[in-house]
Design a protein around this motif. Structure first.
Motif, PDB file in Angstrom:
ATOM      1  N   UNK A 211       0.813  -1.245   0.000  1.00  0.00           N
ATOM      2  CA  UNK A 211       0.000   0.000   0.000  1.00  0.00           C
ATOM      3  C   UNK A 211       0.838   1.283   0.000  1.00  0.00           C
ATOM      4  N   UNK A 212       0.594   2.087  -0.998  1.00  0.00           N
ATOM      5  CA  UNK A 212       1.199   3.413  -1.125  1.00  0.00           C
ATOM      6  C   UNK A 212       0.125   4.438  -0.786  1.00  0.00           C
ATOM      7  N   UNK A 213       0.507   5.470  -0.055  1.00  0.00           N
ATOM      8  CA  UNK A 213      -0.477   6.542   0.206  1.00  0.00           C
ATOM      9  C   UNK A 213       0.003   7.842  -0.434  1.00  0.00           C
ATOM     10  N   UNK A 214      -0.896   8.459  -1.176  1.00  0.00           N
ATOM     11  CA  UNK A 214      -0.631   9.793  -1.728  1.00  0.00           C
ATOM     12  C   UNK A 214      -1.694  10.697  -1.130  1.00  0.00           C
ATOM     13  N   UNK A 215      -1.245  11.638  -0.311  1.00  0.00           N
ATOM     14  CA  UNK A 215      -2.245  12.471   0.352  1.00  0.00           C
ATOM     15  C   UNK A 215      -2.152  13.897  -0.189  1.00  0.00           C
ATOM     16  N   UNK A 216      -3.274  14.413  -0.680  1.00  0.00           N
ATOM     17  CA  UNK A 216      -3.281  15.750  -1.291  1.00  0.00           C
ATOM     18  C   UNK A 216      -3.499  16.825  -0.217  1.00  0.00           C
ATOM     19  N   UNK A 217      -3.027  18.040  -0.521  1.00  0.00           N
ATOM     20  CA  UNK A 217      -3.062  19.098   0.491  1.00  0.00           C
ATOM     21  C   UNK A 217      -4.477  19.624   0.749  1.00  0.00           C
ATOM     22  N   UNK A 218      -5.401  19.350  -0.181  1.00  0.00           N
ATOM     23  CA  UNK A 218      -6.815  19.717  -0.025  1.00  0.00           C
ATOM     24  C   UNK A 218      -7.606  18.939  -1.074  1.00  0.00           C
ATOM     25  N   UNK A 219      -8.916  19.167  -1.136  1.00  0.00           N
ATOM     26  CA  UNK A 219      -9.717  18.484  -2.152  1.00  0.00           C
ATOM     27  C   UNK A 219      -9.505  19.146  -3.524  1.00  0.00           C
ATOM     28  N   UNK A 220      -8.973  18.372  -4.479  1.00  0.00           N
ATOM     29  CA  UNK A 220      -8.736  18.907  -5.822  1.00  0.00           C
ATOM     30  C   UNK A 220      -9.726  18.353  -6.842  1.00  0.00           C
ATOM     31  N   UNK A 221     -10.576  17.422  -6.429  1.00  0.00           N
ATOM     32  CA  UNK A 221     -11.512  16.812  -7.375  1.00  0.00           C
ATOM     33  C   UNK A 221     -10.895  15.561  -7.993  1.00  0.00           C
ATOM     34  N   UNK A 222     -11.774  14.738  -8.568  1.00  0.00           N
ATOM     35  CA  UNK A 222     -11.342  13.430  -9.080  1.00  0.00           C
ATOM     36  C   UNK A 222     -10.207  13.528 -10.100  1.00  0.00           C
ATOM     37  N   UNK A 223     -10.284  14.496 -11.024  1.00  0.00           N
ATOM     38  CA  UNK A 223      -9.240  14.607 -12.051  1.00  0.00           C
ATOM     39  C   UNK A 223      -7.877  14.873 -11.420  1.00  0.00           C
ATOM     40  N   UNK A 224      -7.846  15.757 -10.415  1.00  0.00           N
ATOM     41  CA  UNK A 224      -6.592  16.072  -9.722  1.00  0.00           C
ATOM     42  C   UNK A 224      -6.059  14.847  -8.996  1.00  0.00           C
ATOM     43  N   UNK A 225      -6.975  14.119  -8.346  1.00  0.00           N
ATOM     44  CA  UNK A 225      -6.565  12.930  -7.585  1.00  0.00           C
ATOM     45  C   UNK A 225      -6.003  11.863  -8.534  1.00  0.00           C
ATOM     46  N   UNK A 226      -6.646  11.679  -9.672  1.00  0.00           N
ATOM     47  CA  UNK A 226      -6.159  10.680 -10.638  1.00  0.00           C
ATOM     48  C   UNK A 226      -4.783  11.090 -11.157  1.00  0.00           C
ATOM     49  N   UNK A 227      -4.620  12.377 -11.467  1.00  0.00           N
ATOM     50  CA  UNK A 227      -3.322  12.789 -12.031  1.00  0.00           C
ATOM     51  C   UNK A 227      -2.223  12.663 -10.972  1.00  0.00           C
ATOM     52  N   UNK A 228      -2.537  12.948  -9.703  1.00  0.00           N
ATOM     53  CA  UNK A 228      -1.526  12.766  -8.644  1.00  0.00           C
ATOM     54  C   UNK A 228      -1.158  11.285  -8.526  1.00  0.00           C
ATOM     55  N   UNK A 229      -2.164  10.422  -8.614  1.00  0.00           N
ATOM     56  CA  UNK A 229      -1.916   8.977  -8.551  1.00  0.00           C
ATOM     57  C   UNK A 229      -1.037   8.533  -9.708  1.00  0.00           C
ATOM     58  N   UNK A 230      -1.325   9.043 -10.903  1.00  0.00           N
ATOM     59  CA  UNK A 230      -0.533   8.657 -12.085  1.00  0.00           C
ATOM     60  C   UNK A 230       0.916   9.115 -11.954  1.00  0.00           C
TER      61      UNK A 230
END
Ligand code: UDP
Ligand code: MG
Length: 317
Positions: free
Chosen positions: A67-86
């Protein structure tokens, strides 16, 4: 011989009821793959306000190798979350999926098979979406009909959402696209490459509610429509003959009719239609200017606050 790495990206926003259930289901699927592949489950916390991140950490303690965790600094929306994951997923192949179990994890096995047979991209296409409510089904039909009429050479699958497998070549290509406000389900067909489709039945959300309000759905639709091409802008030219035709009909009507009320009614109708066309045109142009503004600013789609890679991901470094 070193095993290939398969990464699965699961973006989550306020999904505390689902973290364990989703991870358990996906880890079970990994068990079928571990002889051939190392696996990585990239949990992206999209600025959740509930205990999602805390639960992610708990489950990571039990399987730090996966398990890898990528935690964003705030809510960026699904597109932002997917791009951070990629950006952070290290896999030779990367699967993107929703974490609410509407995208069944067991389908990953089929997607991997298609990748092994030579596909760069595997799209999961929904055979039925009767588990979505009536409004979602109708709005999806309109959204895809519009997108398809504007898509030009792009081959959009109207039954596909974000559930897709991309090999490393495709992931790198997506990451190298210069746009800031990209829409994943448009960027993937844009890059082309060898694409295969596998089918599945879309399940009901396992727990919690959809994170999309009406406002965010409209925003998403506008981003897609203006993002797909400049075709909507070009089609504004049609307002010219329409306006000319309306003007002609109203002039003829005024000469033919002697009834002052009828003429008055007709004039107000004509003016209303013209104003409607005008406001739609200005609105559309405004939307494109907003997109230009976003792209020119070049702000990142998402800001990663914390990145905790799993052992399997570190092996490949
Ligand atoms: N999601 C996210 N950020 C958001 C909204 C949603 O990461 O701002 C995630 C959400 O947790 C889920 C996936 O995106 O894993 C799909 O969201 P949802 O199920 O609400 O969308 P729907 O299926 O209703 O279209
Ligand atoms: Mg959902």
């Amino acid at each position: 011989m070193k095993k290939k790495l398969l990464s699965v990206i699961a973006p989550m926003f306020n999904e505390e009821e689902l973290v364990f259930e989703y991870c358990t289901a996906t880890l079970q699927v990994f068990e079928h793959l571990h002889k051939q592949y190392d696996c990585e489950l990239v949990l992206v916390d999209d600025g959740s306000k509930d205990k999602t991140l805390e639960k992610m950490r708990q489950i990571r303690q039990q399987c730090e190798n996966i398990i890898t965790i990528v935690s964003l600094s705030r809510n960026f929306g699904l597109e932002g979350a997917v791009s951070a994951g990629l950006r952070k997923a290290s896999g030779d192949a990367v699967v993107v999926m929703d974490a609410d179990l509407q995208d069944p994890p067991v389908l990953i096995l089929k997607m991997v098979k298609a990748w092994e047979s030579g596909a760069n991209i595997v799209i999961a296409s929904r055979t039925k979406r009767s588990n979505d409510n009536f409004f979602k089904q109708v709005s999806a039909k309109i959204y895809y009909a519009l997108l398809n009429s504007l898509s030009g050479q792009l081959n959009l699958d109207k039954s596909a959402a974000n559930y897709r497998l991309l090999d490393r070549k495709a992931v790198n290509q997506i990451l190298s696209l210069p746009e800031v406000n990209g829409v994943f389900r448009i960027s993937v067909p844009f890059i082309g490459m060898k694409t295969v489709t596998v089918e599945y039945d879309r399940a009901k959300r396992a727990a919690g509610k959809s994170k999309y309000s009406l406002g965010s759905m409209i925003r998403y639709a506008l981003d897609s429509l203006t993002g797909i091409s400049v075709e909507p802008l070009r089609r504004l030219i049609w307002t010219l003959p329409i306006t000319a035709l309306i003007a002609l009909v109203s002039i003829i009507g005024m000469f033919v009719s002697t009834d002052i009320w009828r003429v008055g009614f007709m004039l107000s109708l004509v003016i209303s239609i013209l104003f409607f066309l005008l406001f739609v045109s200005i609105g559309l142009i405004g939307e494109y200017i907003a997109q230009i503004m976003i792209e020119v600013k070049g702000r990142p789609t998402a800001i990663i606050y914390e990145y905790l890679p799993c052992e399997n991901a570190k092996k490949g470094e």
